[in-house]
Design an enzyme around this catalytic site. Sequence first.
Site, PDB file in Angstrom:
ATOM      1  N   ASP A   1      43.171  39.209  36.269  1.00  0.00           N
ATOM      2  CA  ASP A   1      43.763  40.110  37.261  1.00  0.00           C
ATOM      3  C   ASP A   1      45.266  40.203  37.022  1.00  0.00           C
ATOM      4  O   ASP A   1      46.044  39.474  37.622  1.00  0.00           O
ATOM      5  CB  ASP A   1      43.522  39.589  38.675  1.00  0.00           C
TER       6      ASP A   1
ATOM      7  N   HIS B   1      39.020  49.732  43.952  1.00  0.00           N
ATOM      8  CA  HIS B   1      37.684  49.184  44.154  1.00  0.00           C
ATOM      9  C   HIS B   1      36.798  50.289  44.720  1.00  0.00           C
ATOM     10  O   HIS B   1      37.008  50.706  45.855  1.00  0.00           O
ATOM     11  CB  HIS B   1      37.707  48.030  45.136  1.00  0.00           C
TER      12      HIS B   1
ATOM     13  N   HIS C   1      37.186  39.382  50.950  1.00  0.00           N
ATOM     14  CA  HIS C   1      37.039  37.995  50.506  1.00  0.00           C
ATOM     15  C   HIS C   1      36.445  37.135  51.621  1.00  0.00           C
ATOM     16  O   HIS C   1      35.771  36.139  51.359  1.00  0.00           O
ATOM     17  CB  HIS C   1      38.392  37.404  50.098  1.00  0.00           C
TER      18      HIS C   1
ATOM     19  N   ASP D   1      32.975  43.497  41.960  1.00  0.00           N
ATOM     20  CA  ASP D   1      33.999  42.558  42.383  1.00  0.00           C
ATOM     21  C   ASP D   1      33.339  41.180  42.408  1.00  0.00           C
ATOM     22  O   ASP D   1      32.114  41.051  42.291  1.00  0.00           O
ATOM     23  CB  ASP D   1      34.548  42.951  43.756  1.00  0.00           C
TER      24      ASP D   1
END
Length: 584
Positions: free
Chosen positions: A119, A220, A232, A305
């Site tokens: 990332d 995303h 998350h 993801d």
Amino acid sequence: MPAQAATPPRPSSAEHGWVTSTLRHMSLEQKVGQLFSTYVYGGDATAPTAADRAANLAAFGVETPAEVIGRYHLGGVCYFSWSHNLDSPRQIATLSNGLQRAALGDGAKGRVPLLISTDQEQGTVVRMPSPAAQFPGAMALGAARSSAAARTAAEVTGRELRAVGIRQPYAPIADVNVNAGNPVIGVRSFGADPTLVADLTAAQVTGFQDGARVTAVAKHFPGHGDTATDSHTGLPVINHTRAEWDRIDAPPFRRAIKAGVESIMTAHIVVPALDPSGDPATLSPTILTGVLRGELGFRGVIVTDALNMAGVREKYGDERVPVLALKAGADQLLMPPDLALARDAVLRAVATGELTERRIDESVRRILAMKYRQGLARSPLVDVEKAVETVGAPEHLAAVTRVTDPTLTAVRNDAGVLPLPRADRSVLVTGWNSAAFAPVATVADGFTARGARATARPATLPSDEVIAATAAQAAQHDLTVVLVNKAWDTTVTDPRATQQRLVAALLATGRPVVVVAVRDPYDIAYLPGVTTYLATYSYTRAAMDALVRALHGELSPSGRLPVTIPTAEGTGSVLYPYGHGLSW
């Protein structure tokens, strides 16, 4: 309709031949392994530390990164600092070569190079350590309004990643941040205007892929920019209508596809207007196969993801998630919480007929084709000495300064405090700090270099005692510069509103106070009484250097807000409009 997308280039005969031959020689287990990308512990492929050996053993049942690749026939590895993969250019390049040798030794004929990713969004999401070029993040680039600068940042970043063996940066962010309370995207987005975000997303796709020859990953999908929940830790719901999605969220992904983006990452979000089932997009055939592939015409690799995030685990168990993601249309399965469980679940789904081997082959073909176009089939290893020369090269660092300077945004200067003349004044620099970047010290050093007597006093989420002591110290100085980071977020980042209270205490001294938002520009709405306010969008050294020069009139701020700053009351009233920015 698919016609809106660019026609994907026809594979060359060499690419088709390599993909077909490689796939033909792979066992089912090797094919399934190609679908997975995960972390491994250690800075060396075969000789990690004792602690990293123990961590690998606990997570994967073997001790070394090389053994993890061999056991699971992994298609990819994702580097992190917390898994001890990223220390220096020499170490990273050596690790990459060791992992590639492990992958290429996986069976007599099943020799498939590894796809290494990380990332490296830049700004607030940075994985590469010093001396790597640290560019400002997406929202800063949005403030500069320059497609050329966005492309440069991506190209230089991609060149440095490729030099150390990383071929897939998980960037650019294609989310349109229209929610000032978004806890997970924010400055990671280019801004709130779909056209601006689309332009800069396409520029970075071109910079990564055409300029640096690494795989861009637009993320995303179908758009994470209007949520108050972090995927998350929970499952966000985006309540845009279909018309709003077409107008706000879709344009950057359409432009990325038109620009030839080779990979798109899914979001663990529910979008009822696209799929009323309540399934997150990562597990939705309607969204991934119907909208992304069918309507938008995307033909590249769909990567999920991370599958260890709460947003994708709330509705189904860890054993079902990888199978459902493949059924939805995903190709690459990122970081399942239990790799063995996930791998076995996919194999079992093929054995029972829930998934066909033909479906597995479809995804493996896409992944292999992407690897071929990256040049991994021909030259998977990197030159370690060249990597050391490339990462942090002088021309790269010069590009960082050129790209960063126009991003600085002056939002408020009511009292006319700025610009400051060089003077023998006492200055206190305080507020939020980062151990890695040390922005408080950087700013203080900049004042010292210009003849001031500057004191650096970091006060990250300070206690009441620290707030009182800092204010007392500020009262003895001619000027205070205070850095704030997500001071608006009193639910997660700063639940006691300590940054807001620190700023209030500094203002109460009656001394001039310059407030600098080193992350979200929205903080000004929560800091009543502030009359001098700038936004840097990140706390890199280049951003802090630009700040000091702007404070002294050596650099005229030219950044313009790429988002609207609403008032704190949540009534929809605008405090500062999109495009606002001062200069001097």
